[in-house]
Design a protein around this motif. Sequence first.
Motif, short mmCIF file in Angstrom:
data_model
loop_
_atom_site.label_atom_id
_atom_site.label_comp_id
_atom_site.label_asym_id
_atom_site.label_seq_id
_atom_site.Cartn_x
_atom_site.Cartn_y
_atom_site.Cartn_z
N GLY A 51 11.75 8.23 -45.26
CA GLY A 51 10.63 8.09 -46.18
C GLY A 51 10.75 6.91 -47.11
O GLY A 51 9.77 6.45 -47.69
N GLU A 52 11.94 6.39 -47.26
CA GLU A 52 12.18 5.24 -48.15
C GLU A 52 12.22 3.91 -47.41
O GLU A 52 12.42 2.87 -48.03
N TRP A 53 12.04 3.92 -46.10
CA TRP A 53 12.17 2.69 -45.32
C TRP A 53 10.96 1.77 -45.40
O TRP A 53 11.04 0.61 -45.05
N GLY A 54 9.81 2.29 -45.81
CA GLY A 54 8.62 1.46 -45.91
C GLY A 54 7.84 1.30 -44.62
O GLY A 54 7.02 0.39 -44.50
N ALA A 55 8.08 2.18 -43.65
CA ALA A 55 7.35 2.12 -42.38
C ALA A 55 5.89 2.48 -42.61
O ALA A 55 5.54 3.21 -43.54
N HIS A 56 5.03 2.01 -41.73
CA HIS A 56 3.61 2.33 -41.79
C HIS A 56 3.34 3.79 -41.44
O HIS A 56 2.34 4.36 -41.89
N ALA A 57 4.18 4.37 -40.62
CA ALA A 57 4.02 5.76 -40.18
C ALA A 57 5.39 6.30 -39.80
O ALA A 57 6.34 5.54 -39.63
#
Length: 72
Positions: A51-57
């Motif tokens: 959740g902290e990685w900054g992925a779009h989904a």
Amino acid sequence: PLLEAASRLKLPPAQCIYVGDDERDIIAGLAAGMGTVAATYGYLGAKADPGEWGAHAAIKSPIELLKLLVHA
């Protein structure tokens, strides 16, 4: 390698999605200008927080990727 893959597919990076199970995968996809999806299943390591990685989904199973692609 991500930009090379997009080039070989004859697609702009913005039309590609990179799926990864590690923060460095998401960082690479974002740096290449691609959409990113965090795979939250499989090996993540004990302290990983996708959740902290900054992925779009994010997806919890491979079948969820198909659902994302249908709506893309």
